[in-house]
Design an enzyme around this catalytic site. Structure first.
Site, PDB file in Angstrom:
ATOM      1  N   PRO A   2       0.791  -1.212   0.000  1.00 34.32           N
ATOM      2  CA  PRO A   2       0.000   0.000   0.000  1.00 34.32           C
ATOM      3  C   PRO A   2       0.832   1.275   0.000  1.00 34.32           C
ATOM      4  CG  PRO A   2      -0.244  -1.285   2.032  1.00 34.32           C
ATOM      5  CD  PRO A   2       1.001  -1.703   1.343  1.00 34.32           C
ATOM      6  N   GLU A   3       0.477   2.148  -0.882  1.00 34.62           N
ATOM      7  CA  GLU A   3       0.967   3.512  -0.850  1.00 34.62           C
ATOM      8  C   GLU A   3      -0.193   4.369  -0.368  1.00 34.62           C
ATOM      9  OE1 GLU A   3       3.300   4.631  -4.315  1.00 34.62           O
ATOM     10  OE2 GLU A   3       3.441   2.548  -4.905  1.00 34.62           O
ATOM     11  N   ARG A 110       4.006 -10.682   5.156  1.00 29.87           N
ATOM     12  CA  ARG A 110       5.435 -10.381   5.347  1.00 29.87           C
ATOM     13  C   ARG A 110       5.752  -9.794   6.711  1.00 29.87           C
ATOM     14  NH1 ARG A 110       7.429  -7.547  -0.075  1.00 29.87           N
ATOM     15  NH2 ARG A 110       9.460  -7.759   0.889  1.00 29.87           N
ATOM     16  N   ARG A 152      20.669  18.840  -3.436  1.00 32.17           N
ATOM     17  CA  ARG A 152      20.688  17.386  -3.226  1.00 32.17           C
ATOM     18  C   ARG A 152      21.166  16.675  -4.488  1.00 32.17           C
ATOM     19  NH1 ARG A 152      17.437  15.813   1.227  1.00 32.17           N
ATOM     20  NH2 ARG A 152      18.345  13.781   0.833  1.00 32.17           N
TER      21      ARG A 152
END
Length: 271
Positions: A2-3, A110, A152
Site C-alpha cells: 500500500p501507498e 510479510r 541534493r
DNA sequence: ACTGGCTCCTGAGGGC
DNA sequence: TGCCCTCAGGAGCCAG
C-alpha cells in the site's frame, strides 16, 4: 502493497463502520510484526469507543478517548471485516471484536506492518514527528519541494519516496508521477530547473487523486475493507511495463534499479 | 547533513 | 515435481 491511495482507500472502507463503535476485545495471535505489538494495546484498547479513523502518510490512526491505535500496513498488510466465527486465515495476526458483533482482522504475510498504541498526541510519536507534508495539502507546494531538493545529489525518485520530504509516495506512484511530469527518475534532485517543480507537484497530486478515485492499485492482492480490488492499474503508464511501448511516444519503456527499488521510465518522454 | 546499503518476512514466479 | 534464484507496493537504521 500500500501507498497513500491504498491506505486512504482502506481508511474510507473501514471508517464508517468503526467510527462511534466500541472495541470489545483484541486478540493478538502473532505479536511479531515490524515491532512487537505492545501489551498496552491489549490492556487499554478494549472498552474504548473509536472516535475517528484518520490517516497520516501511510499510517492509519484510530482515535479513542484513552489513546490512539497506530497501524501501518507495511508491504503486504490489509484489514478486513469478518464474522468472529469465520476461520482464521493464514497470516491473520490481530483481531478486534466490535460492539456490532463483527470483527476487524489485520492480515500481513510479510509482517512488515505495525500496530502500536500511544496515549500522547500521535503527531508527536517518534514515527510520525519527522514526517513531511501530506502531498494533497497546500503545504506541499512547488516552492517547498524545490527548496528541499536544492543542493541534493540524490536522484529525484528516491527523494520523492523519502517520507521526511513528502509522505505517501511509494514506488509505483513515484514512477508514474515522474512520467507525467516528463522528468527522468535518475535526475539529481538539485539539478531540476525551477520551472519544472510546479509540474512535478501537480503530477504527484494528480496521480494520487486519480488512484484514490479508482480505489487504489491492485497489482497482486490489495483489497479494501470489503475485499474489493482497486482499479488504478488500468491507468498505469510505466510501472511494470519494461520493454513495452510507451503509451505516449511508442518507444520502449526502460527499467533499472534505483536505490534498491525497480524504476520505470520512458527515455523518449522523460529528461 | 547526505548517501547508499542492509534489514526484517513470506510467497510468487521463472528457469532448469 | 522440485529446487534455487530473484523479486515484491515500506521504511527504520547504520556506517562512511
Amino acid at each position: 502493497m500500500p501507498e497513500l491511495p491504498e491506505v486512504e482507500t482502506t481508511r474510507r472502507g473501514i471508517a464508517p463502520r468503526l467510527t462511534g463503535q466500541q472495541v470489545c476485545t483484541i486478540t493478538v495471535r502473532e505479536p511479531r510484526l515490524r515491532w512487537p505489538v505492545p501489551e498496552s494495546v491489549s490492556r487499554q484498547l478494549p472498552g474504548q469507543p473509536i472516535l475517528a479513523v484518520e490517516r497520516r502518510g501511510k499510517y492509519l490512526l484510530a482515535r479513542t478517548p484513552g489513546g490512539t491505535l497506530l497501524l501501518h500496513l507495511g508491504m503486504s498488510g490489509s484489514l478486513r471485516f469478518t464474522h468472529p466465527d469465520d476461520p482464521w486465515r493464514t497470516h491473520d495476526h490481530v483481531e478486534l471484536r466490535l460492539e456490532d458483533g463483527g470483527a476487524l482482522r489485520f492480515n500481513d504475510p510479510r509482517r512488515f506492518g505495525a500496530l502500536l498504541w500511544t496515549t500522547d498526541d500521535p503527531a508527536c510519536h517518534p514515527l510520525l514527528a519527522g514526517l513531511g507534508p501530506e502531498p494533497l495539502s497546500e503545504a506541499f507546494s512547488a516552492d517547498y519541494l524545490q527548496q528541499r531538493a536544492r543542493g541534493r545529489r540524490m536522484a529525484i525518485k528516491p527523494l520523492l519516496m523519502d517520507g521526511r520530504i513528502v509522505v505517501g509516495v511509494g514506488n509505483i506512484y513515484a514512477s508514474e508521477a515522474l512520467f507525467r511530469a516528463g522528468i527522468r527518475p535518475t535526475r539529481a534532485a538539485g539539478r531540476i530547473a525551477a520551472a519544472r517543480f510546479p509540474l512535478l507537484v501537480e503530477a504527484i497530486r494528480d496521480v494520487l487523486e486519480a488512484a484514490i478515485e479508482a480505489g487504489g492499485t491492485t497489482l497482486r492482492d490489495f483489497h479494501n475493507g470489503e475485499g474489493k480490488p482497486g482499479y488504478f492499474g488500468r491507468q498505469i503508464q510505466v510501472y511494470g511495463r519494461a520493454g513495452q511501448p510507451c503509451l505516449s511516444c511508442g518507444g520502449p519503456v526502460k527499467s533499472a534499479r534505483l536505490g534498491q527499488r525497480s524504476t520505470f521510465w520512458c527515455p523518449g518522454c522523460q529528461r
